[in-house]
Scaffold this motif. Structure first.
Motif, PDB file in Angstrom:
ATOM      1  N   PHE A  36       0.811  -1.245  -0.144  1.00  0.00           N
ATOM      2  CA  PHE A  36      -0.039  -0.174  -0.023  1.00  0.00           C
ATOM      3  C   PHE A  36       0.742   1.381  -0.052  1.00  0.00           C
ATOM      4  O   PHE A  36       0.530   2.194  -0.665  1.00  0.00           O
ATOM      5  CB  PHE A  36      -1.049  -0.054   1.251  1.00  0.00           C
ATOM      6  N   PHE A  49      -4.181   4.620  -6.750  1.00  0.00           N
ATOM      7  CA  PHE A  49      -5.068   4.197  -6.074  1.00  0.00           C
ATOM      8  C   PHE A  49      -6.582   4.712  -6.368  1.00  0.00           C
ATOM      9  O   PHE A  49      -7.340   4.076  -6.531  1.00  0.00           O
ATOM     10  CB  PHE A  49      -4.952   4.574  -4.584  1.00  0.00           C
ATOM     11  N   GLY A  99      -9.701  -9.311   2.283  1.00  0.00           N
ATOM     12  CA  GLY A  99      -8.462  -8.651   1.686  1.00  0.00           C
ATOM     13  C   GLY A  99      -7.102  -9.396   1.781  1.00  0.00           C
ATOM     14  O   GLY A  99      -6.858  -9.934   2.796  1.00  0.00           O
ATOM     15  N   PRO A 138      -2.586  -9.244   1.056  1.00  0.00           N
ATOM     16  CA  PRO A 138      -1.293  -8.399   0.842  1.00  0.00           C
ATOM     17  C   PRO A 138      -1.213  -7.995  -0.688  1.00  0.00           C
ATOM     18  O   PRO A 138      -1.569  -9.015  -1.445  1.00  0.00           O
ATOM     19  CB  PRO A 138      -0.317  -8.980   1.593  1.00  0.00           C
ATOM     20  N   GLN A 155      -2.563  -6.137  -2.788  1.00  0.00           N
ATOM     21  CA  GLN A 155      -3.716  -5.730  -3.755  1.00  0.00           C
ATOM     22  C   GLN A 155      -4.541  -4.914  -2.952  1.00  0.00           C
ATOM     23  O   GLN A 155      -5.974  -5.272  -2.985  1.00  0.00           O
ATOM     24  CB  GLN A 155      -4.329  -6.941  -4.280  1.00  0.00           C
ATOM     25  N   SER A 156      -4.123  -4.003  -2.145  1.00  0.00           N
ATOM     26  CA  SER A 156      -5.160  -3.339  -1.216  1.00  0.00           C
ATOM     27  C   SER A 156      -6.060  -2.193  -2.228  1.00  0.00           C
ATOM     28  O   SER A 156      -7.455  -2.395  -1.829  1.00  0.00           O
ATOM     29  CB  SER A 156      -4.263  -2.337  -0.378  1.00  0.00           C
ATOM     30  N   CYS A 188      -8.605  -4.918  -3.624  1.00  0.00           N
ATOM     31  CA  CYS A 188      -9.342  -5.517  -2.477  1.00  0.00           C
ATOM     32  C   CYS A 188     -10.275  -4.571  -2.159  1.00  0.00           C
ATOM     33  O   CYS A 188     -11.572  -4.668  -1.540  1.00  0.00           O
ATOM     34  CB  CYS A 188      -8.670  -6.137  -1.440  1.00  0.00           C
ATOM     35  N   GLY A 189      -9.945  -3.225  -1.685  1.00  0.00           N
ATOM     36  CA  GLY A 189     -11.084  -2.054  -1.423  1.00  0.00           C
ATOM     37  C   GLY A 189     -12.238  -2.056  -2.315  1.00  0.00           C
ATOM     38  O   GLY A 189     -13.302  -1.944  -2.125  1.00  0.00           O
ATOM     39  N   HIS A 236     -14.397  -5.077  -2.037  1.00  0.00           N
ATOM     40  CA  HIS A 236     -15.494  -4.862  -0.759  1.00  0.00           C
ATOM     41  C   HIS A 236     -16.546  -3.754  -1.145  1.00  0.00           C
ATOM     42  O   HIS A 236     -17.700  -3.989  -0.614  1.00  0.00           O
ATOM     43  CB  HIS A 236     -14.412  -4.427   0.337  1.00  0.00           C
ATOM     44  N   GLU A 278      -5.538 -13.995   8.572  1.00  0.00           N
ATOM     45  CA  GLU A 278      -4.478 -12.930   8.547  1.00  0.00           C
ATOM     46  C   GLU A 278      -3.151 -13.219   8.460  1.00  0.00           C
ATOM     47  O   GLU A 278      -2.217 -12.982   7.951  1.00  0.00           O
ATOM     48  CB  GLU A 278      -4.853 -11.676   9.058  1.00  0.00           C
TER      49      GLU A 278
END
Length: 329
Positions: free
Chosen positions: A90, A98, A139, A141, A143-144, A147-148, A151, A246
């Motif tokens: 990130f 982003f 989510g 790691p 691919q923030s 994944c956001g 979601h 996680e």
């Protein structure tokens, strides 16, 4: 209408609809991929309409919807599939990058859904299929941004379903949650990883996803479809032991998304990957040898019975058990 139709799952989905004799509108930025997709639709027995569009542009999406209605008379099914992403921690993704991922991968779905509803609601019929991922719930790691976006699509679609149910309309929306797919995205996505981007095994061919999407388009009273035993296992593990998952992903998620070799593509975040190269990437990525052509869990999901549901949940429980053993190891 299929967004992201120039490659990957969108390309395979367009072919699957064409095999039924459907008229298919192909939406994407890459003109080489769109031209090749149109040829495949025609050869499969369908009728193709190429509509170059950036789904992050709301007006362009509205114009594309009107163009399809002018050509075909109406829209029965709209499949939102177009996306982009950045493979990087990130802290190594710029704000502009982003934002761009969010505009394409989330707002592109919002704009597509709005364009579809504009034409479907007056007819009181139509289906919107949101192509999702196990990452809409879990989510991972590197691919923030992606994944956001997934979601966000999940939450947006749930709100929309409530509103459609309240109104009593015949328009339906459903979501198809996919596992890791063998698509060209891993060769064209923007990456700052030292290795070459790859999907987390097990990997499935895009035709597996396409079959699920076409089925969902005709059976949209179900709110959601899960494709692949790995998707079931991930979602159940995330619901049951999110902290354990996680820690597992923190330990394995970096290496599992890379293999040997350098990532040579400049990425398709700002422009289509086939633009400067004149190359059609097609539906498949470079992982054909390890990819599965069928999913038993997908068959059970499409032919749901009490026994099938029990088997699917059982497979998920087994996956959770395996995860726990791996973390302890």
């Amino acid at each position: 209408m299929v967004t992201g139709a120039s490659g990957g799952v969108g390309r395979a989905t367009a072919r699957a609809f064409a095999a039924r004799g459907d008229r298919v509108a192909l939406l994407a930025r890459g003109r080489e991929g769109l031209a090749a997709a149109a040829d495949e639709v025609q050869r499969a027995g369908g009728e193709a309409l190429v509509v170059p569009v950036d789904v992050a542009d709301a007006k362009a999406v509205d114009d594309a919807a009107q163009q399809v209605v002018d050509a075909f008379g109406h829209i029965d099914v709209w499949v939102n599939d177009a996306f982009s992403g950045v493979f990087a921690p990130f802290t190594e993704i710029t704000p502009d990058e982003f934002r761009r991922v969010t505009e394409v991968s989330y707002l592109g779905y919002v704009f597509g859904t709005r364009g579809a509803l504009h034409h479907m609601l007056p007819r009181d019929r139509g289906t919107i299929v949101q192509v999702g991922s196990a990452l809409a719930y879990r989510g991972i790691p590197l691919q923030s941004a992606y994944c956001g976006a997934k979601h966000a699509i999940q939450g947006f679609n749930e709100s929309l379903r409530c509103e459609l149910l309240h109104s009593g309309t015949g328009v339906r929306t459903t979501m198809v949650q996919l596992p890791a797919m063998n698509t060209p995205q891993f060769d064209w996505v923007l990456s700052r990883m030292p290795g070459r981007a790859r999907p987390v095994a097990p990997v499935f061919q895009p035709e597996v996803a396409a079959r699920a999407i076409v089925h969902a388009a005709s059976h949209a009273r179900r709110r959601e479809y899960w494709v692949g035993g790995s998707t079931v296992g991930t979602l159940l593990a995330n619901a049951a032991v999110p902290g354990l998952l996680e820690r597992y992903l923190a330990r394995t998620g970096f290496d599992a998304q890379q293999d040997e070799g350098e990532h040579g593509s400049p990425g398709n975040l700002w422009s289509p990957a086939d633009g400067p190269h004149g190359r059609d990437f097609g539906p498949h990525g470079r992982f054909d040898e390890e990819s599965h052509n069928h999913s038993a869990q997908n068959w059970l999901s499409r032919n749901r019975t009490r026994a099938g549901t029990a088997l699917a949940v059982g497979a998920g429980v087994v996956a959770v058990g395996r995860l726990a053993r791996r973390v302890r190891a």
